[in-house]
Design a protein around this motif. Structure first.
Motif, PDB file in Angstrom:
ATOM      1  N   TRP A  93       0.820  -1.211   0.000  1.00  0.00           N
ATOM      2  CA  TRP A  93       0.000   0.000   0.000  1.00  0.00           C
ATOM      3  C   TRP A  93       0.857   1.267   0.000  1.00  0.00           C
ATOM      4  N   ASP A  96       1.784   1.834  -3.419  1.00  0.00           N
ATOM      5  CA  ASP A  96       0.648   2.331  -4.203  1.00  0.00           C
ATOM      6  C   ASP A  96       0.310   3.785  -3.894  1.00  0.00           C
ATOM      7  N   LEU A  98      -0.611   5.075  -0.853  1.00  0.00           N
ATOM      8  CA  LEU A  98      -1.585   5.296   0.214  1.00  0.00           C
ATOM      9  C   LEU A  98      -0.888   5.797   1.478  1.00  0.00           C
ATOM     10  N   GLY A 350      -4.970   1.771   4.956  1.00  0.00           N
ATOM     11  CA  GLY A 350      -4.420   2.579   3.868  1.00  0.00           C
ATOM     12  C   GLY A 350      -5.449   3.576   3.377  1.00  0.00           C
ATOM     13  N   MET A 352      -6.537   6.848   0.739  1.00  0.00           N
ATOM     14  CA  MET A 352      -6.366   7.712  -0.427  1.00  0.00           C
ATOM     15  C   MET A 352      -7.364   8.856  -0.277  1.00  0.00           C
ATOM     16  N   MET A 385      -8.365  -7.024  -3.254  1.00  0.00           N
ATOM     17  CA  MET A 385      -8.197  -5.678  -2.701  1.00  0.00           C
ATOM     18  C   MET A 385      -6.816  -5.112  -3.041  1.00  0.00           C
ATOM     19  N   LEU A 386      -5.788  -5.947  -3.012  1.00  0.00           N
ATOM     20  CA  LEU A 386      -4.444  -5.484  -3.365  1.00  0.00           C
ATOM     21  C   LEU A 386      -4.355  -5.074  -4.834  1.00  0.00           C
ATOM     22  N   THR A 389      -5.956  -1.533  -5.099  1.00  0.00           N
ATOM     23  CA  THR A 389      -5.077  -0.435  -4.681  1.00  0.00           C
ATOM     24  C   THR A 389      -3.935  -0.233  -5.676  1.00  0.00           C
ATOM     25  N   ARG A 390      -3.466  -1.312  -6.287  1.00  0.00           N
ATOM     26  CA  ARG A 390      -2.406  -1.156  -7.301  1.00  0.00           C
ATOM     27  C   ARG A 390      -2.902  -0.319  -8.472  1.00  0.00           C
ATOM     28  N   LEU A 392      -5.514   1.790  -8.563  1.00  0.00           N
ATOM     29  CA  LEU A 392      -5.777   3.174  -8.152  1.00  0.00           C
ATOM     30  C   LEU A 392      -4.474   3.952  -7.982  1.00  0.00           C
ATOM     31  N   GLY A 393      -3.436   3.270  -7.500  1.00  0.00           N
ATOM     32  CA  GLY A 393      -2.139   3.922  -7.380  1.00  0.00           C
ATOM     33  C   GLY A 393      -1.581   4.331  -8.731  1.00  0.00           C
ATOM     34  N   PHE A 408      -8.842   1.689   2.919  1.00  0.00           N
ATOM     35  CA  PHE A 408      -8.658   0.250   2.750  1.00  0.00           C
ATOM     36  C   PHE A 408      -8.184  -0.338   4.080  1.00  0.00           C
TER      37      PHE A 408
END
Length: 419
Positions: A93, A96, A98, A350, A352, A385-386, A389-390, A392-393, A408
């Motif tokens: 995270w 990414d 966060l 995490g 954002m 979920m991982l 976040t990847r 979105l990052g 998250f």
């Protein structure tokens, strides 16, 4: 006073009024413009391109890789592997982009002794063993790491035995009341009660047996509920996903929520903790889960009248009976080596930040701990979920900001009772 004074005063007042009106006009106009901009931002429709971009960046192979990595080892709450999993998520995270925190909680957990498996033993009057449960599940893949032996978390360490064994269907309160009406309350005192999984929480089953005077409890998965197409090798794991005869369901028997030592409060280092002996939501009788292959042998020794049809499972060559004194005055024993231990566990959070409504949150979370490898529950969710976040990052690097703040969460020690 002359007319010139009155005229000058009137003119000054008129000019002041004009200036005031002008200031008010432009100020109100600016405020209206500001409000209009805010309204437009708040009511702006979602950019469809962001959605399409997000979907295009999601890669199924990444979710698969996440799942394989996180399930390469058992990760029960409070053990080193639990912390390792939390650290993996924390680092991912951060990568990414966060804002990540990893708060620690010191909680009361329960573990079996993997060197001394919990067992249920049925013996004859002269001590000959009719059956002793393995206490260890069959290993279908010897290359997989060893998982925790079957146990019911938070049931106490101890050995209990009785010549009386009763069958109480699903262990619901109405089941125990019905059983008591058939055999009598007095008969249940000092007995051991066997129940099948399903319908209600396992911890309530043990508490109900305890309430009606049992000194121990046995739980098993009846094929009627866990192997509906039969128990032959081609219909159960590892050929199908249904429970095999050797399968035993692990789980918590804690009937509360949160750390038993800090009920309703977070288990921080400075929090007041109650005494272990005062926790009413923990069972006080030994209890153990077993496979239905083992339960089938034990149930053959039940006596008493046959149960109603709705109480019957589908074990072959079995007449389901209410029970009482065991056949041939045999004896049933439940021996457990469970222990309570305070351990550290972690939540990983995490964040954002949102662009338009940063004070409104969308929470996306999943627990992290598992009784074994946890491929489905819970790691399938964490793996996805991982990947979220990847993606979105990656989008954030190109200027994307979510409308609202995204939070998250990877929670620890859920399996023990939403700790």
């Amino acid at each position: 006073m002359d007319k010139r004074f009155y005229f000058t005063t009137f003119l000054a007042a008129l000019i002041a009024l004009g200036i005031g009106i002008s200031i008010g006009h432009f100020a109100i106009g600016k405020q209206q413009t500001t409000n209009s901009v805010k309204y437009e931002r708040l009511t702006r429709q979602t950019d469809a391109q962001n959605y399409e971009k997000f979907i295009s960046l999601v890669q199924a192979k990444n979710i698969e890789a996440n799942l394989k990595d996180l399930t390469s080892r058992p990760h029960m709450a409070g053990l080193p592997e639990d912390l390792e999993s939390a650290q993996v998520i924390e680092e991912r995270w951060k990568r990414d982009g966060l804002q990540v925190t990893k708060p620690k909680y010191n909680i009361l957990l329960s573990y079996p002794d993997n060197n001394k498996p919990n067992r249920v033993t049925l013996t004859t009057t002269d001590g000959t063993i009719i059956i002793q449960t393995e206490g260890v599940e069959k290993a279908y893949d010897p290359t997989q790491p060893k998982t925790v032996n079957p146990f019911l978390a938070y049931t106490p360490n101890g050995t209990v035995s009785s010549t009386k064994l009763f069958y109480a269907n699903y262990g619901r309160l109405e089941d125990l009341k019905h059983l008591a009406s058939i055999v009598g309350n007095a008969s249940l005192q000092g007995s051991i009660i066997i129940m099948r999984y399903g319908r209600i929480f396992r911890g309530d089953k043990v508490i109900h047996a305890q309430y009606f005077g049992a000194v121990g409890a046995i739980l098993y998965n009846d094929p009627a509920d866990y192997a509906p197409f039969g128990t032959t090798p081609d219909q159960v794991y590892d050929q199908k996903w249904f429970m095999p005869p050797s399968g035993a369901q692990r789980g918590s028997s804690y009937t509360g929520n949160g750390d038993p030592l800090t009920p309703t409060y977070p288990s921080t280092d400075y929090m007041y903790r109650v005494e272990e002996g005062t926790i009413s939501s923990l069972p006080r009788i030994p209890a153990q889960p077993i496979g239905y292959g083992e339960a089938q042998v034990i149930l053959k020794y039940l006596q008493g009248s046959e149960v109603a049809a709705e109480w019957c499972g589908t074990l072959s060559n079995i007449r389901y009976r209410y029970g009482g004194v065991l056949l041939n005055k045999s004896s049933i024993e439940v021996k457990t080596y469970n222990r309570l231990e305070r351990k550290d566990t972690y939540n990983v959070i995490g964040i954002m930040k949102g662009d338009i409504e940063p004070d409104r949150y969308v929470v996306i979370g999943n627990h992290r701990d598992a009784w074994s490898l946890g491929s489905v529950d819970p790691t399938s969710g964490t793996a996805a979920m991982l990947e979220i976040t990847r993606v979105l990052g990656e989008m954030a690097k190109n200027g994307f900001r979510p409308r609202r703040t995204l939070m998250f969460c990877s929670w620890g020690a859920e399996e023990y009772g939403l700790i």
